[in-house]
Design an enzyme around this catalytic site. Structure first.
Site, PDB file in Angstrom:
ATOM      1  N   SER A 307       0.815  -1.200  -0.030  1.00 15.43           N
ATOM      2  CA  SER A 307       0.067   0.009  -0.077  1.00 15.43           C
ATOM      3  C   SER A 307       0.975   1.161  -0.121  1.00 15.43           C
ATOM      4  O   SER A 307       1.977   1.471   0.568  1.00 15.43           O
ATOM      5  CB  SER A 307      -0.863  -0.060   1.071  1.00 15.43           C
ATOM      6  OG  SER A 307      -1.524   1.047   1.221  1.00 15.43           O
ATOM      7  N   ASP A 308       0.515   2.356  -0.736  1.00 12.66           N
ATOM      8  CA  ASP A 308       1.119   3.728  -0.831  1.00 12.66           C
ATOM      9  C   ASP A 308       0.411   4.830   0.015  1.00 12.66           C
ATOM     10  O   ASP A 308       0.587   5.719  -0.062  1.00 12.66           O
ATOM     11  CB  ASP A 308       1.464   4.083  -2.179  1.00 12.66           C
ATOM     12  CG  ASP A 308       0.122   4.201  -2.897  1.00 12.66           C
ATOM     13  OD1 ASP A 308      -1.088   3.990  -2.588  1.00 12.66           O
ATOM     14  OD2 ASP A 308       0.126   4.992  -4.209  1.00 12.66           O
ATOM     15  N   LYS A 309      -0.485   4.358   0.821  1.00 11.66           N
ATOM     16  CA  LYS A 309      -1.400   5.043   1.381  1.00 11.66           C
ATOM     17  C   LYS A 309      -0.992   5.313   2.901  1.00 11.66           C
ATOM     18  O   LYS A 309      -0.202   4.177   3.640  1.00 11.66           O
ATOM     19  CB  LYS A 309      -2.788   4.584   1.633  1.00 11.66           C
ATOM     20  CG  LYS A 309      -3.498   4.450   0.221  1.00 11.66           C
ATOM     21  CD  LYS A 309      -3.748   5.905  -0.343  1.00 11.66           C
ATOM     22  CE  LYS A 309      -4.574   5.708  -1.802  1.00 11.66           C
ATOM     23  NZ  LYS A 309      -4.564   7.055  -2.168  1.00 11.66           N
ATOM     24  N   THR A 310      -0.893   6.610   3.322  1.00 14.06           N
ATOM     25  CA  THR A 310      -0.485   6.740   4.644  1.00 14.06           C
ATOM     26  C   THR A 310      -1.700   7.418   5.719  1.00 14.06           C
ATOM     27  O   THR A 310      -2.104   6.876   6.708  1.00 14.06           O
ATOM     28  CB  THR A 310       0.565   7.943   4.891  1.00 14.06           C
ATOM     29  OG1 THR A 310       0.284   8.921   4.004  1.00 14.06           O
ATOM     30  CG2 THR A 310       1.674   7.200   4.169  1.00 14.06           C
TER      31      THR A 310
END
Length: 401
Positions: A307-310
């Site tokens: 995942s590249d979400k924060t």
């Protein structure tokens, strides 16, 4: 309208760089509809009935019917109770998840800066209409298909639409599409397509038409199909033998019922639904939202999750740490070298509260005296540059020539 230049587009939409009036915007909202993708509304009664449809439910219903014909009412009541429990539990859990997701969507509704009646205002993106003038800045998700107006060329990340990982520079007059992200710069743009008429909306409609069956559902269907074939074959043998021997019909039905109930895992759907419902409750307490009970089994089979979400995975909150100064500044001659307050004050001068940027907000909230900013006038503001990793501002002290 992709082939029209900026002036032709404004004439076509009967708008200008000053945007629309609120009255005209409301009229166009009624004409074009909301700037959102239409969601298919499912009839709740039909949704409940789907839990009674399928290989295993058919077998359980057949067993219940045979119990009624044979007048084995205790068996009939137990089988019917298990069938209803499975349907009600599955339906209720997904129904509750739907309410949670609806509330989350309302909370996370995208906002956009729109010029109405010549004034900038913040509205929900769903209220945008063709002809609206919007302001796009670093980090903004483009809320609708729009054509860039005059300003510095921004860099736009279109990976969600094209798959290209590198941001592209869009010149004035170029189109930017809904779902893309502003990676550098800020500029005004005129909306020309909203909702399902956007480039992203047309693609999403094709995706919504697709349907998939989870691994869990495939496994249950395979088990059900094998048991159905086995039960039908054995019942056929029993009926054939009974007819040849001339056995009474009621006795034959009783044998068929015993075999059917033995062949069907009557409690399996209920046990699976209850188990996953308990798992969904535990996940909910951890902040997860389970839209479908079958998704729990799917996630359990994941080995690697990338995942590249924060923001959506963390607390989505920024706080200011303890600053330190490595050199003095001439902005405030009364400040001593290495004054932490001067660091925060200097950063606040290069921040804008109207941008509602999380980093700017954290810096401004860290000021011990926000009234000090009133002594300075902002001349020019350069938004955050991800290449040089900084925000720049030219300010002038009031009363200073």
């Amino acid at each position: 309208m992709d082939d029209l230049d900026g002036q032709q587009l404004q004439e076509k939409l009967k708008s200008s760089a000053n945007g629309l009036s609120q009255t005209e915007a409301l009229r166009r909202l009624a004409q074009y509809g909301s700037n959102e993708l239409a969601e298919k509304k499912t009839n709740q009664i039909l949704k409940l009935l789907t839990y009674f449809w399928g290989p295993i439910p058919w077998m359980i219903e057949a067993a219940a019917l045979l119990s009624a014909v044979a007048q084995h009412w205790p068996d009939f009541a137990i089988i019917l109770l298990l069938l209803l429990a499975n349907a009600v539990i599955g339906f209720w859990e997904e129904h509750q998840a739907g309410h949670v997701i609806a509330a989350l969507k309302a909370k996370l509704a995208m906002k956009a800066q729109v010029k109405r009646d010549g004034q900038w205002t913040t509205l929900e993106s769903r209220e945008l209409v063709p002809g609206d003038v919007i302001h796009l800045r670093l980090g903004d998700i483009v809320p609708a298909d729009a054509r860039l107006l005059d300003g510095d060329p921004p860099q736009v990340d279109q990976s969600a639409l094209t798959g290209e990982s590198l941001a592209v520079t869009r010149q004035c007059g170029d189109a930017v599409f809904s779902g893309s992200i502003i990676r550098r710069g800020e500029i005004d743009a005129m909306v020309y397509a909203t909702g399902a008429n956007t480039f992203f909306g047309k693609t999403a409609e094709l995706v919504q038409a697709a349907d998939s069956v989870s691994h869990f559902q495939q496994a249950v269907l395979k088990i059900g199909n094998v048991l159905i074939l086995l039960a039908v074959a054995l019942v056929s043998v029993i009926i054939t033998v009974a007819v040849l021997r001339g056995d009474p019909l009621l006795t034959t039905l009783q044998f068929a019922l015993v075999l059917t109930v033995a062949a069907i895992p009557v409690a399996m759907p209920t046990v699976l639904s209850v188990t996953m419902a308990v798992g969904a409750r535990l996940l909910t307490k951890q902040g997860a939202i389970v839209t479908r009970l079958a998704a729990i089994e799917e996630l359990a089979g994941v080995d690697v999750l990338c995942s590249d979400k924060t923001g959506t995975l963390t607390q989505n909150k920024l706080t200011l740490g303890d600053p330190f100064s490595v050199r003095s500044s001439s902005l405030d001659s009364s400040s001593e070298d290495r004054d932490p307050d001067l660091v925060i004050f200097t950063a606040a001068l290069a921040s804008r509260s109207d941008n509602k940027d999380l980093i700017d907000r954290a810096v401004l909230d860290g000021l011990s005296d926000s009234q000090r900013l009133d002594n300075y006038e902002l001349i020019h503001f350069q938004p955050f540059d991800p290449v040089h990793k900084r925000t720049e501002a030219t300010v002038r002290g009031l009363g200073v020539r």
